[in-house]
Design a protein around this motif. Structure first.
Motif, PDB file in Angstrom:
ATOM      1  N   SER A 170       0.867  -1.052   0.219  1.00 29.11           N
ATOM      2  CA  SER A 170      -0.046   0.138  -0.122  1.00 29.11           C
ATOM      3  C   SER A 170       0.902   1.186  -0.035  1.00 29.11           C
ATOM      4  O   SER A 170       0.738   2.265  -0.710  1.00 29.11           O
ATOM      5  CB  SER A 170      -0.962  -0.018   0.982  1.00 29.11           C
ATOM      6  OG  SER A 170      -1.743  -1.135   1.006  1.00 29.11           O
ATOM      7  N   LEU A 171       1.917   1.373   0.806  1.00 34.06           N
ATOM      8  CA  LEU A 171       2.896   2.430   0.884  1.00 34.06           C
ATOM      9  C   LEU A 171       3.458   2.591  -0.512  1.00 34.06           C
ATOM     10  O   LEU A 171       3.511   3.714  -0.887  1.00 34.06           O
ATOM     11  CB  LEU A 171       3.989   2.058   1.826  1.00 34.06           C
ATOM     12  CG  LEU A 171       5.077   3.100   2.050  1.00 34.06           C
ATOM     13  CD1 LEU A 171       4.546   4.498   2.276  1.00 34.06           C
ATOM     14  CD2 LEU A 171       6.021   2.720   2.826  1.00 34.06           C
ATOM     15  N   CYS A 172       4.013   1.477  -1.015  1.00 34.70           N
ATOM     16  CA  CYS A 172       4.528   1.566  -2.637  1.00 34.70           C
ATOM     17  C   CYS A 172       3.718   2.048  -3.483  1.00 34.70           C
ATOM     18  O   CYS A 172       3.703   3.081  -4.488  1.00 34.70           O
ATOM     19  CB  CYS A 172       5.131   0.186  -2.937  1.00 34.70           C
ATOM     20  SG  CYS A 172       6.664  -0.498  -1.983  1.00 34.70           S
ATOM     21  N   TRP A 173       2.089   1.588  -3.546  1.00 38.10           N
ATOM     22  CA  TRP A 173       1.433   2.016  -4.383  1.00 38.10           C
ATOM     23  C   TRP A 173       1.170   3.740  -3.910  1.00 38.10           C
ATOM     24  O   TRP A 173       0.828   4.477  -5.247  1.00 38.10           O
ATOM     25  CB  TRP A 173      -0.221   1.232  -4.109  1.00 38.10           C
ATOM     26  CG  TRP A 173      -1.086   1.590  -5.254  1.00 38.10           C
ATOM     27  CD1 TRP A 173      -2.548   2.004  -5.104  1.00 38.10           C
ATOM     28  CD2 TRP A 173      -0.865   1.421  -6.580  1.00 38.10           C
ATOM     29  NE1 TRP A 173      -2.883   2.173  -6.440  1.00 38.10           N
ATOM     30  CE2 TRP A 173      -2.065   1.701  -7.370  1.00 38.10           C
ATOM     31  CE3 TRP A 173       0.196   0.841  -7.526  1.00 38.10           C
ATOM     32  CZ2 TRP A 173      -2.267   1.670  -8.613  1.00 38.10           C
ATOM     33  CZ3 TRP A 173       0.192   0.905  -8.809  1.00 38.10           C
ATOM     34  CH2 TRP A 173      -1.130   1.092  -9.413  1.00 38.10           C
ATOM     35  N   PHE A 174       1.224   4.029  -2.889  1.00 39.29           N
ATOM     36  CA  PHE A 174       0.855   5.666  -2.752  1.00 39.29           C
ATOM     37  C   PHE A 174       1.888   6.258  -3.369  1.00 39.29           C
ATOM     38  O   PHE A 174       1.735   7.178  -3.816  1.00 39.29           O
ATOM     39  CB  PHE A 174       0.718   5.872  -1.206  1.00 39.29           C
ATOM     40  CG  PHE A 174       0.588   7.382  -0.636  1.00 39.29           C
ATOM     41  CD1 PHE A 174      -0.325   7.901  -0.933  1.00 39.29           C
ATOM     42  CD2 PHE A 174       1.849   7.821  -0.399  1.00 39.29           C
ATOM     43  CE1 PHE A 174      -0.604   9.394  -0.741  1.00 39.29           C
ATOM     44  CE2 PHE A 174       1.865   9.069  -0.142  1.00 39.29           C
ATOM     45  CZ  PHE A 174       0.436  10.033  -0.018  1.00 39.29           C
ATOM     46  N   VAL A 175       3.120   5.756  -3.114  1.00 38.43           N
ATOM     47  CA  VAL A 175       4.505   6.575  -3.782  1.00 38.43           C
ATOM     48  C   VAL A 175       4.348   6.418  -5.217  1.00 38.43           C
ATOM     49  O   VAL A 175       4.533   7.284  -5.851  1.00 38.43           O
ATOM     50  CB  VAL A 175       5.669   5.808  -3.284  1.00 38.43           C
ATOM     51  CG1 VAL A 175       6.946   6.301  -3.909  1.00 38.43           C
ATOM     52  CG2 VAL A 175       5.789   5.886  -1.671  1.00 38.43           C
TER      53      VAL A 175
END
Length: 242
Positions: A223-228
């Motif tokens: 999820s963090l990577c997708w936000f980035v």
């Protein structure tokens, strides 16, 4: 009637912009918060020993009561579980990642390729650090159905399969316009992640809480990577979907 249609047109445009520019980052942050909180909660319960009783009951319940070395089910099912668990091993995940990177580079999506490298590489590093930090012993109630070399918490197979397959599934879904194809790709990623984690419990190499924490940790990182990725895409540093 035409007057109302005219009034709805700007609203539809605003809704579309909100969906594309605001909803996706907001959803990714919500998912990050939820899964990160769940991981911390599970880790706290494990550290205090509150999951020990349930972990033991589940592991023993998946074994023949008269012979704990024999998992429930036919022999072919146990062999299938070994095949499935291999899909979450470092060798398979590395091959899948390298193939995906090669595809992205060949299609001139260099930003997305570097994103995959950072997501999977960072997930592997995070998983290793968490294992070193917790150093939870492997289950000793039943014989292991597969070779293990590292600590138990969190499950590396569950965490890294979530990181790799969910990240790649989301990237592939964005290059297709059809909702059915998007659902199929994301659904396949989720099913693979769940099956790999479940196979670790069935083979007796992880406590159930290890796998649950691995799923939560991997989903939080994805999820963090997708936000980035969404933020980089806004700035033009990652290619938009084709």
């Amino acid at each position: 009637m035409d007057r109302f249609a005219f009034l709805l047109t700007p609203a539809r445009r605003v809704a579309l912009r909100l969906r594309l520019n605001e909803a996706a980052p907001l959803l990714s942050l919500c998912a990050l918060s939820l899964f990160a909180w769940a991981f911390v909660k599970i880790a706290g319960e494990v550290f205090e020993g509150d999951t020990a009783s349930l972990d033991r009951r589940i592991l023993v319940g998946l074994r023949n009561p008269s012979d704990l070395s024999d998992p429930v089910g036919p022999q072919w099912f146990e062999e299938a579980a070994r095949d499935i668990t291999g899909l979450g091993g470092h060798a398979i995940l590395s091959l899948v990642t390298l193939a995906s990177i090669a595809y992205l580079l060949l299609t001139r999506k260099r930003g997305a390729a570097f994103l995959v490298i950072a997501a999977v590489g960072g997930g592997m590093l995070l998983s290793s650090l968490l294992k070193l930090g917790f150093e939870r012993p492997r289950p000793d109630l039943v014989p292991h159905g597969a070779r293990v070399y590292t600590a138990s918490f969190p499950s590396g197979h569950a965490m890294l399969s979530a990181v790799t397959y969910l990240t790649l599934g989301a990237l592939l879904a964005r290059v297709h316009q059809g909702r059915g194809i998007k659902t199929f790709l994301l659904g396949t990623a989720v099913v693979l992640t769940v099956l790999i984690g479940a196979s670790r419990i069935y083979l007796g190499v992880h406590w159930p809480s290890d796998v649950l924490a691995g799923w939560c940790g991997g989903a939080a990182w994805a999820s963090l990577c997708w936000f980035v990725a969404l933020q980089l895409q806004r700035r033009g540093e990652v290619e938009p979907p084709g």
